[in-house]
Design an enzyme around this catalytic site. Structure first.
Site: not given
Ligand code: MRU
Length: 361
Positions: A90, A243
């Site tokens: 990711r 993130d």
């Molecule tokens: O794609 P994901 O589900 O891994 O995305 C991350 C998230 O859940 C959000 O962007 C979130 O608000 C930040 S992670 C605490």
């Protein structure tokens, strides 16, 4: 947090003492299933397919993934190839790189035969620290909700959140939802507007599940409804996760966050992001220009997965066959649209000065 009266973390060491147990978030909200990861490759797959997701949890899973990779071979080369494989899973959440850097710092100075035990120790620390960090974030965020509740004299405080930055996105407690849980537990009447969060629907599937489990009043809304609610005075506060946050306070979060921040700005609704220090990328300043935005399979946009009438998971097509679609996972909200940031060290203005004051090192 509790599931059916039993306390769980999103990730932990299995009772066998070496494999790693996770909640399979792909199966929520309809099934609560724990799965075991036994190899580096399984850990990488769990991160890539979002069995575990959410920035801090991705970091914790990568740390344990590296432990699994070191079991057969703890050489420098194995450390490098393991880290590279995990890093590719990711690209946006910086906690992944942060956790692998932490593992490298702890392990590389050691001789290979001492690395495995130290790796498990460091991964466990990363998980425990995440729980404590998130509890602190909750305490700082609570200070925003308390005066709002006082001002509303017993009327509910309406909080809008996007995606899932609750306990499922960390090891426990959560980031954006930690203040909500603390407020609810303290008897403050809170109500959460839950954005469904297309295309993966983390709001509908995960945030709604979490809040239901904990008994927090909430209402699921279509992603497009937030602006309307803000115009009509139905939102007191927006709380989201992050993130990756730049050294200047730009906030990268799940796709759609930026549009919510614009609507909040236009309507004078306070807009905060809650995240741990491990989400700050000190190397970059301009989030729009510098943060890599993950693009996922377009099928997540053209199709939808849910529970069929016979109780089994089914996928349905939303668009005409062969429709061209793109699937951006994240967007960046510039610091100027953020009312502030909530970290384990306190509340701060979204700016280079604010962040530097809080994290002088
Ligand atoms: O794609 P994901 O589900 O891994 O995305 C991350 C998230 O859940 C959000 O962007 C979130 O608000 C930040 S992670 C605490």
């Amino acid at each position: 947090m509790n599931v059916n009266g039993q306390a769980y973390r999103t990730i932990r060491l299995h009772a066998d003492g070496w494999s790693v147990e996770i909640i399979d978030q792909r199966r929520l909200p309809h099934e609560f299933v724990l799965i075991r990861l036994t190899t580096l490759e399984e850990a990488a797959e769990a991160i890539g397919t979002m069995a575990v997701r959410g920035a801090p949890l991705i970091g914790a899973a990568a740390a344990y993934g590296l432990c699994l990779g070191l079991r057969p071979d703890a050489s420098d080369k194995a450390m490098r190839t393991g880290s590279d494989l995990l890093l590719k899973t990711r690209p946006t959440a910086v906690n992944l790189r942060w956790a692998l850097d932490e593992m490298g710092k702890a392990l590389l100075p050691l001789p290979p035969e001492k690395r495995l035990e130290a790796a498990y120790r460091r991964a466990a620390e990363i998980c425990d620290n995440d729980v404590e960090t998130n509890r602190r974030i909750g305490g700082h965020g609570l200070k925003l909700i308390e005066p709002m509740a006082k001002k509303k004299k017993g009327e509910r405080v309406n909080i809008l959140t996007h995606c899932n930055a609750g306990w499922l996105a960390g090891v426990d407690w959560g980031m954006a939802l930690a203040p909500v849980y603390l407020a609810h537990d303290a008897g403050i009447p809170v109500h959460v507007w839950v954005d469904e969060t297309r295309p993966r629907n983390q709001g509908a599937a995960l945030t709604a599940w979490e809040l239901k489990n904990h008994g927090v009043p909430h209402t699921l809304i279509a992603d497009n409804a937030g602006g309307h609610l803000m115009q009509h005075g139905q939102v007191d506060l927006c709380l989201v996760g992050a993130d990756r946050v730049t050294a200047c306070g730009d906030v990268c979060n799940k796709i759609g966050t930026y549009l919510k921040a614009l609507a909040a700005h236009d309507n004078g609704v306070p807009f905060y992001a809650a995240f741990p220090a491990s989400t700050i990328d000190w190397r970059i300043a301009d989030g729009v220009a510098e943060i890599p935005i993950e693009q996922r399979d377009a099928r997540e946009v053209t199709h939808l997965r849910g529970l069929g009438p016979d109780g089994h998971s089914i996928e349905i097509a939303l668009a005409p066959a062969d429709t061209h679609a793109v699937n951006y996972g994240f967007d960046v909200t510039p610091a100027r649209l953020m009312t502030g940031l909530i970290t384990e060290r306190g509340l701060v203005q979204a700016s280079a000065e604010g962040l530097r004051k809080l994290f002088p090192g």
